[in-house]
Design a protein around this motif. Sequence first.
Motif, PDB file in Angstrom:
ATOM      1  N   PRO A 164       6.250 -23.950 -10.533  1.00  0.00           N
ATOM      2  CA  PRO A 164       5.181 -23.269 -10.786  1.00  0.00           C
ATOM      3  C   PRO A 164       4.396 -22.468 -10.047  1.00  0.00           C
ATOM      4  N   GLN A 165       4.783 -21.172 -10.225  1.00  0.00           N
ATOM      5  CA  GLN A 165       3.738 -20.794  -9.161  1.00  0.00           C
ATOM      6  C   GLN A 165       2.972 -19.741  -9.416  1.00  0.00           C
ATOM      7  N   TRP A 166       2.229 -18.925  -8.787  1.00  0.00           N
ATOM      8  CA  TRP A 166       1.011 -18.570  -8.706  1.00  0.00           C
ATOM      9  C   TRP A 166       2.351 -16.205  -8.861  1.00  0.00           C
ATOM     10  N   PHE A 167       1.935 -15.973  -9.972  1.00  0.00           N
ATOM     11  CA  PHE A 167       2.072 -14.494  -9.000  1.00  0.00           C
ATOM     12  C   PHE A 167       0.927 -13.471  -9.666  1.00  0.00           C
ATOM     13  N   ILE A 168       1.672 -12.026  -9.031  1.00  0.00           N
ATOM     14  CA  ILE A 168       0.729 -10.933  -8.955  1.00  0.00           C
ATOM     15  C   ILE A 168       1.557  -9.788 -10.273  1.00  0.00           C
ATOM     16  N   ARG A 169       1.109  -9.565 -12.100  1.00  0.00           N
ATOM     17  CA  ARG A 169       1.957  -8.990 -12.768  1.00  0.00           C
ATOM     18  C   ARG A 169       2.357  -7.497 -11.963  1.00  0.00           C
ATOM     19  N   MET A 170       2.948  -6.840 -12.079  1.00  0.00           N
ATOM     20  CA  MET A 170       3.982  -6.071 -12.096  1.00  0.00           C
ATOM     21  C   MET A 170       3.720  -4.724 -12.962  1.00  0.00           C
ATOM     22  N   ASP A 171       3.437  -5.672 -13.915  1.00  0.00           N
ATOM     23  CA  ASP A 171       3.839  -4.120 -15.445  1.00  0.00           C
ATOM     24  C   ASP A 171       2.492  -5.631 -16.718  1.00  0.00           C
ATOM     25  N   GLY A 172       2.463  -4.149 -17.824  1.00  0.00           N
ATOM     26  CA  GLY A 172       1.215  -4.322 -18.502  1.00  0.00           C
ATOM     27  C   GLY A 172       0.088  -3.519 -18.605  1.00  0.00           C
ATOM     28  N   ASP A 173      -0.914  -3.765 -19.226  1.00  0.00           N
ATOM     29  CA  ASP A 173      -1.907  -2.713 -19.152  1.00  0.00           C
ATOM     30  C   ASP A 173      -2.714  -2.384 -17.594  1.00  0.00           C
ATOM     31  N   ASP A 174      -2.716  -1.274 -17.516  1.00  0.00           N
ATOM     32  CA  ASP A 174      -2.877  -0.698 -15.908  1.00  0.00           C
ATOM     33  C   ASP A 174      -1.882  -1.212 -14.856  1.00  0.00           C
ATOM     34  N   SER A 175      -1.188  -0.844 -15.288  1.00  0.00           N
ATOM     35  CA  SER A 175       0.553  -1.601 -14.335  1.00  0.00           C
ATOM     36  C   SER A 175       0.150  -1.658 -13.311  1.00  0.00           C
ATOM     37  N   ARG A 188       2.519  -1.578 -11.077  1.00  0.00           N
ATOM     38  CA  ARG A 188       3.652  -0.564 -10.541  1.00  0.00           C
ATOM     39  C   ARG A 188       3.537   0.779 -10.628  1.00  0.00           C
ATOM     40  N   ASP A 189       2.786   1.277 -12.051  1.00  0.00           N
ATOM     41  CA  ASP A 189       2.111   2.745 -12.023  1.00  0.00           C
ATOM     42  C   ASP A 189       1.839   3.180 -11.528  1.00  0.00           C
ATOM     43  N   LYS A 190       0.681   2.519 -10.029  1.00  0.00           N
ATOM     44  CA  LYS A 190      -0.580   2.672  -9.982  1.00  0.00           C
ATOM     45  C   LYS A 190       0.787   3.037  -7.985  1.00  0.00           C
ATOM     46  N   ALA A 191       1.502   1.931  -7.693  1.00  0.00           N
ATOM     47  CA  ALA A 191       2.387   2.051  -6.431  1.00  0.00           C
ATOM     48  C   ALA A 191       3.629   3.742  -6.337  1.00  0.00           C
ATOM     49  N   ARG A 192       3.734   3.720  -8.113  1.00  0.00           N
ATOM     50  CA  ARG A 192       4.187   4.753  -8.011  1.00  0.00           C
ATOM     51  C   ARG A 192       4.304   6.030  -7.570  1.00  0.00           C
ATOM     52  N   ALA A 193       2.366   6.370  -8.291  1.00  0.00           N
ATOM     53  CA  ALA A 193       2.190   7.134  -7.606  1.00  0.00           C
ATOM     54  C   ALA A 193       1.601   7.933  -6.097  1.00  0.00           C
ATOM     55  N   ALA A 194       0.966   6.003  -6.229  1.00  0.00           N
ATOM     56  CA  ALA A 194       0.644   5.948  -4.414  1.00  0.00           C
ATOM     57  C   ALA A 194       1.940   6.385  -3.632  1.00  0.00           C
ATOM     58  N   ILE A 195       3.557   6.555  -3.915  1.00  0.00           N
ATOM     59  CA  ILE A 195       4.354   6.663  -2.974  1.00  0.00           C
ATOM     60  C   ILE A 195       4.450   8.330  -3.172  1.00  0.00           C
ATOM     61  N   ALA A 196       4.498   8.714  -4.101  1.00  0.00           N
ATOM     62  CA  ALA A 196       4.189  10.204  -4.670  1.00  0.00           C
ATOM     63  C   ALA A 196       3.273  10.699  -4.148  1.00  0.00           C
ATOM     64  N   ASP A 197       2.520  10.280  -3.431  1.00  0.00           N
ATOM     65  CA  ASP A 197       1.564  11.296  -3.032  1.00  0.00           C
ATOM     66  C   ASP A 197       1.294  10.816  -1.270  1.00  0.00           C
ATOM     67  N   THR A 198       2.018   9.687  -0.520  1.00  0.00           N
ATOM     68  CA  THR A 198       2.466   9.418   0.570  1.00  0.00           C
ATOM     69  C   THR A 198       3.635  10.384   1.382  1.00  0.00           C
ATOM     70  N   ALA A 199       2.714  11.207   2.329  1.00  0.00           N
ATOM     71  CA  ALA A 199       3.702  11.564   3.741  1.00  0.00           C
ATOM     72  C   ALA A 199       4.675  10.500   4.367  1.00  0.00           C
ATOM     73  N   PHE A 200       6.163  10.781   4.048  1.00  0.00           N
ATOM     74  CA  PHE A 200       6.998   9.560   4.903  1.00  0.00           C
ATOM     75  C   PHE A 200       7.007  10.527   5.983  1.00  0.00           C
ATOM     76  N   TYR A 201       7.634  10.044   7.468  1.00  0.00           N
ATOM     77  CA  TYR A 201       8.544  10.214   8.321  1.00  0.00           C
ATOM     78  C   TYR A 201      10.068   8.869   8.381  1.00  0.00           C
ATOM     79  N   PRO A 202      10.488   9.262   8.395  1.00  0.00           N
ATOM     80  CA  PRO A 202      11.278  10.504   7.407  1.00  0.00           C
ATOM     81  C   PRO A 202      11.354  10.463   6.750  1.00  0.00           C
ATOM     82  N   ASP A 203      11.356  11.373   5.241  1.00  0.00           N
ATOM     83  CA  ASP A 203      11.018  11.354   4.700  1.00  0.00           C
ATOM     84  C   ASP A 203      11.901  10.415   3.312  1.00  0.00           C
TER      85      ASP A 203
END
Length: 984
Positions: free
Chosen positions: A467-478, A480-495
């Motif tokens: 038994p462990q404690w977890f933070i959900r990646m999926d579900g309502d107000d996902s 994972r989806d927020k992280a995807r969007a944030a990655i798209a909005d971030t500049a990366f060096y190198p890309d």
Amino acid sequence: MSDSTTTVTARDYRETVFLPETDFPMRAGLPKAEPELLKKWEEADLYHAVRNARQAAGAPLFVLHDGPPYANGNIHIGHALNKILKDFVVRSKFLTGHDVDYVPGWDCHGLPIEWKIEEEFRAKGRKKDEVPAAEFRKACREYAAKWIESQREEFKRLGVLGEWEHRYATMDFSTEAKVTAEFHKFLMSGQLYRGSKPVMWSPVERTALADAEIEYHPHVSPTIWVKFPIQPGDWGDASEAYEHLHGASVVIWTTTPWTIPANRAVSFNPKVAYFVYEVTDVKSEEDLGFAPWVKVGDKLVLAEKLAESVLLAANAKSWKQVVDVPAEVLSGLRLSHPLAALDAGYGFDVPMLAGDHVTDDAGTGFVHTAPGHGADDYLVWLKSGRSLDSIPDTVDPDGAYYPHVPLFAGLKVLETEGKKAGKFGDANPTVMNRLIEAGNLLARGRVEHSYPHSWRSKAPVIFRNTPQWFIRMDGDDSLRDKARAAIADTAFYPDQGRNRIGGMVETRPDWLISRQRNWGTPLAMFVDKKTGEPLKDEGVNERIIKYITDGGADAWFTRPDADFLGNGYNPDDYEKVTDILDVWFDSGCTHAFTLEDRADTPNSPSRWPADLYLEGSDQHRGWFQSSLLESCGTRGRAPYNAVLTHGFVLDENGEKMSKSKGNTTAPQDVAKESGVEILRLWVAFADYSEDLRIGKQIIQTTVDCYRKLRNTIRYLLGAIHGFTEAEAVDYADMPSLERYILNEVYTLDAKVRAAYEVYDFAEVVRPVTEFCIQTLSALYFDIRKDSLYCDAPSSLKRRACRTVMNILFERLTLWLAPILTFTCEEAWTSRGNAQANLFRVLEDVPAEWHNLAEHDRWQKIETVLSVVTAALEEKRRDKVIGSALEAAPVVHIADGATWEAMQGIDAAEVFRTSQATLSLDPAPADSFKLEGLAMIAVVFARAEGRKCARSWRILPEVGSDPRYPDLSLRDAEAVAAYDQTHAG
């Protein structure tokens, strides 16, 4: 009277020659000079002084957030690379007019420190369990604090500027309180849940591990093929296959024999073709030296593609394919556990479950399914409609079978004590022996494969249901989806960093945040004993935060539950969670207490999000990702606008550094022997987006390059000795060569700015170094040294030269200031400048310096020069001349544009000869030419006249001025002016 004669002694003109003059030493003495400069900067509080100046000027804020190194041991070359790159960012942003906020920090919780303290207590004869938690945590805190102070001084020795006196640390009381508050946000939002599922578990460390804490190493495992007998059933005539399944077995293959006691199902893929195979002949005992376990008449169910490899492994000689077994038939089978004949505890039915994770690429086409010890196993078990409660607990936290496990109670899967710690124990061989006893081991072998290990202990890990404690990646107000969007909005060096972290976020499971250790920030919450649900009460949370702020995380373990719960709850009804948070959650929260609401540094409200995070490429799975998920879960976006990643440092042969190999390079040693400036230059030259190399030869190459840059700066300092603005020449009055040099400065300045903007430091130092060596030393300085040394101070050419050299000095000490910070400071202050170099801002160069016409002209002139130089070098090699000043070449130019470029130019000065003639006449057949440059030809001629005693040029005019019979007219005028100035 006797005759008398008067002897006239030739004058020594050396005192009249304007040779470069500077106190800036040729030998840097960096190991001694650097600490003196550091002391000076610290006494002047340079970082804050520059920040105050920038803020007073209304400068824009730039925030570099520090990824915390671990407070454990002296810094290594990887630390040096990271911190020097960060200092390049800080100083280059100061250079371009920003106010720069950089707060260094440390990661203080976690296993390495906990182990170290365990070792210290063991050395005193005390086991960890015998040490009170408060005493143990106090020892951990003191240990980390000691290394923070040590590393802080080592980082400062590298020349790194920052908020050193206001550093952050994840173990500070206020920090632990803030991390707890961030954890409570997940608790209150419903993103947190407790689940019993298989997780990576380290028996050696006695804790769960997240994916980011796992690394894979080659490992040799036992591999077994096991028969699961098919139970008799009332199958009727539904399929021809049924009559052939009586007495048959489904065969599985696994590299973890120890999980067989936890087996509860066998999985298959409906898309795979399966058949019953009957063994018709086997290898003899005489051939093998042992009796094979497979027998003639055995009926085995296997995937068609894998049947041959399985039967050969089982030592069968021949077999026949009997009948195919459709998916609908497989799904209706009931199997017996392979150990059922030995103990009634295994007398349960083993169902067949359909699963997409099953393939016929390797093994048997069937997957032994132990839902407590594998992610796919767990999912297929639950998908079949079975409950969490039906998943057995087989292995305890120490890596041993629980007492209730039939046949194997107490046996170790992994050893956790003594010299064998981290080695596999007796579980695997004992399980195999029992399978042989039960008659269900078909074959066994060994396989080398990639196996998960803890990246801290380096010990193997196992999948274990806890038994462990977890933070959900999926579900309502996902998340994972927020992280995807944030990655798209971030500049990366190198890309490509975007794809790397994006792929990891795309496939990662829910975030496992609980750990079963002592040293860290707790999951400070209560769970209702009746419902199993966590208590969500802002009042309780506020009390928890207050006590942790006052007494640190220790308060959670030492204060009574009633202090936190208050009068509204009965402590007997609630379970206090004593797990600690994943250290990645700790460090993932650093933005919350370092960028937001920080009272002890300026501009507190406006520092979130950070402009840049900068760490090694491994942090895509570590700090970059934990910070991204924590911030997206609590604020809906990343805590950074840009991410820069660098590679790892290898030795000169491209091999990983290891103390045992003796191929390490310690930054402390380089600082003592050569100076930190050499390390900084090495970092600047490297392509940090890839792995870097360092060693004695690379350091020596860097030292050689440093000397060339230092000598350029030194020459400029000597050449502009005594220069004042009254001597300066306006651009409109400058000769062609000076205009050309200023055009190159204009172009290079743009390159430097653009490179600093995208953190490409190699594209700063490489073109600047090339400019210093080729354009300045080999061309400009060489051409103008005659004018600089011998022209009268009032000469327009000399004044223009000194004006440009002053500009060059000022630009070089700006361009290189973020990289060669000690050298540029030394050079800048050597001119009497009281204010540190760091206060300066890289102002725009005048637009009029952009002169493409002069650039194109000097490209043609340099082409002519290259041919003349080669022609004279041939004569020098043949010992026709000793010096170019003995020559008066005749240069034939057949190209109109090149001829035009040479007009108005003192060709002899450009060629460094005493005389020169340009001609449009056709070149003689025996003239000197270079391949590919047929339009330029050189005819050698000796210079005519006498040698000037001052400039050494050979000219017919030498002796024309009766005042100075051994000088040229130019030198005579210069000496006359000198004598007048120094008369009396």
